[in-house]
Design a protein around this motif. Sequence first.
Motif, mmCIF file in Angstrom:
data_model
loop_
_atom_site.group_PDB
_atom_site.id
_atom_site.type_symbol
_atom_site.label_atom_id
_atom_site.label_comp_id
_atom_site.label_asym_id
_atom_site.label_seq_id
_atom_site.Cartn_x
_atom_site.Cartn_y
_atom_site.Cartn_z
ATOM 1 N N GLU A 1 -6.558 -11.384 -3.727
ATOM 2 C CA GLU A 1 -6.914 -10.531 -4.870
ATOM 3 C C GLU A 1 -7.481 -11.376 -6.014
ATOM 4 O OE1 GLU A 1 -3.996 -7.448 -5.370
ATOM 5 O OE2 GLU A 1 -4.601 -7.221 -7.465
ATOM 6 N N PRO B 1 -19.067 -2.079 -6.669
ATOM 7 C CA PRO B 1 -19.313 -0.996 -5.717
ATOM 8 C C PRO B 1 -20.770 -0.906 -5.269
ATOM 9 C CG PRO B 1 -18.863 -0.119 -7.919
ATOM 10 C CD PRO B 1 -18.610 -1.592 -7.983
ATOM 11 N N SER C 1 -15.951 -12.255 -7.957
ATOM 12 C CA SER C 1 -16.802 -11.077 -8.117
ATOM 13 C C SER C 1 -17.516 -11.078 -9.467
ATOM 14 C CB SER C 1 -15.996 -9.783 -7.945
ATOM 15 O OG SER C 1 -15.055 -9.674 -8.991
ATOM 16 N N ASP D 1 -11.156 -4.852 -0.637
ATOM 17 C CA ASP D 1 -10.894 -3.713 -1.524
ATOM 18 C C ASP D 1 -11.053 -4.128 -2.986
ATOM 19 O OD1 ASP D 1 -10.439 -2.180 0.678
ATOM 20 O OD2 ASP D 1 -8.259 -2.124 0.477
ATOM 21 N N THR D 2 -10.531 -5.308 -3.318
ATOM 22 C CA THR D 2 -10.642 -5.799 -4.703
ATOM 23 C C THR D 2 -12.109 -6.019 -5.070
ATOM 24 O OG1 THR D 2 -8.538 -6.941 -4.393
ATOM 25 C CG2 THR D 2 -9.834 -7.585 -6.312
ATOM 26 N N TRP D 3 -12.827 -6.658 -4.165
ATOM 27 C CA TRP D 3 -14.254 -6.949 -4.407
ATOM 28 C C TRP D 3 -15.047 -5.661 -4.600
ATOM 29 C CZ3 TRP D 3 -16.998 -11.628 -4.549
ATOM 30 C CH2 TRP D 3 -18.396 -11.492 -4.563
ATOM 31 N N ARG D 4 -14.834 -4.710 -3.696
ATOM 32 C CA ARG D 4 -15.664 -3.500 -3.721
ATOM 33 C C ARG D 4 -15.350 -2.606 -4.915
ATOM 34 N NH1 ARG D 4 -16.476 -0.699 1.823
ATOM 35 N NH2 ARG D 4 -18.460 -0.138 0.870
ATOM 36 N N LYS D 5 -14.107 -2.725 -5.413
ATOM 37 C CA LYS D 5 -13.769 -1.983 -6.629
ATOM 38 C C LYS D 5 -14.553 -2.566 -7.811
ATOM 39 C CE LYS D 5 -9.482 -0.557 -6.204
ATOM 40 N NZ LYS D 5 -8.048 -0.859 -6.229
ATOM 41 N N LYS D 6 -14.677 -3.902 -7.828
ATOM 42 C CA LYS D 6 -15.399 -4.580 -8.923
ATOM 43 C C LYS D 6 -16.911 -4.439 -8.770
ATOM 44 C CE LYS D 6 -11.746 -6.882 -10.617
ATOM 45 N NZ LYS D 6 -11.217 -6.556 -11.930
ATOM 46 N N THR E 1 -11.255 -11.258 -7.423
ATOM 47 C CA THR E 1 -11.453 -10.871 -8.822
ATOM 48 C C THR E 1 -12.322 -11.897 -9.537
ATOM 49 O OG1 THR E 1 -9.310 -9.791 -8.841
ATOM 50 C CG2 THR E 1 -10.253 -10.336 -10.990
#
Length: 234
Positions: A212, A41, A219, A34-39, A216
Motif C-alpha cells: 500500500e 483511475p 503513484s 487496488d491502491t494504485w488504481r484508486k489514486k 501510494t
Amino acid sequence: MSTLLHVDSSVRAASNPNPDHDSISKRVARRFIDTWRKKRPEDEYIYRDVGVNPPDFITQDWIGAVFTPEENRTPAQKERLALSDELIAEVSAADVIVISSPMYNYGMPAQLKAWFDQIVRINKTFDFDLSRGDFPLQPLLSGKTLILVTSSGEFGFEKGGIREHSGHLAPHLRTLSKYLGVDTMYEIASEYQEFGDERHRLSVANANERAECIATELSVTVPAQAPQCAVLPV
Ligand SMILES: Cc1cc2nc3c(=O)[nH]c(=O)nc-3n(C[C@H](O)[C@H](O)[C@H](O)COP(=O)(O)O)c2cc1C
C-alpha cells in the motif's frame, strides 16, 4: 496517463471458499493494484494470471520462427509467435509492472518462467552483437519500474538470511527484469507460510503495508523518485 501491467503466477486463486487456501502473493499484489488504481483511475490496466492460464512452453519450431527474418516467416511461423508478440506488446506498453510469484522449489513457478521465455526474444526485447565483447546481449526496452511480490513457506532468503543461498526466486527475477526494460525494482516478500505462526501473520501484514505504501508513494512520484517506504526492512 501510464500503463500498469499486472502478472500473477500462483496456481492458487486469490479468493477461495476456505480463505486459508488463498494465494498470499496474489492478495498482496491486489493490495498494490487496488491502491494504485484508486489514486490513478485513468491509467491503462492489463492483467494476466499465468498461474491459471499458463503461456505455452517454447519449442524447436518457436526458436526456428524467432531466428527466421520477419519478412521470410511463413503464416505458420507467424502464428507460432503470435502469443509471444502479444505478451511483448503488453510489456512494451507498460510503465509499471507488478509480478506476483510464489516460491516453488526455491525458484519461480514454471508458468512464470514460460511467460519470460515467450518475452525475452532476440531483436524484440534484446539484441545480440559480438562487437560488445563478453556482453553481447543488450536490452532494447528501458524506463520501467517493477514491483515484485513474493510468498514463501520458509524464510531467510534475503541477503545475509539463513537460506540466502537457496533463494533463487528474487535473484532470478532481478536478472531477467532488465530484459523487460526495468530500471527500478521494489521487492515485497511475505514469508513463513508453512509455519502458520505469529511470524507469518506479521510478515503478511508487513507485506500488505509495504504494498500500500509503495503504491501510494509511486503513484504520485512515478517514475522519478524512490518511495521512502521502499527502504523499510522486508
Ligand atoms: C509446489 C510447491 C513448492 C513449494 N516450494 C517451496 C520452496 O521451495 N520454498 C519455500 O519456502 N516454500 C515453498 N512452497 C510454499 C509456498 O511458497 C507458499 O505456500 C506460498 O505462500 C505460495 O504462494 P501463494 O500463497 O501465492 O500461492 C512451495 C509450495 C508448493 C505448492
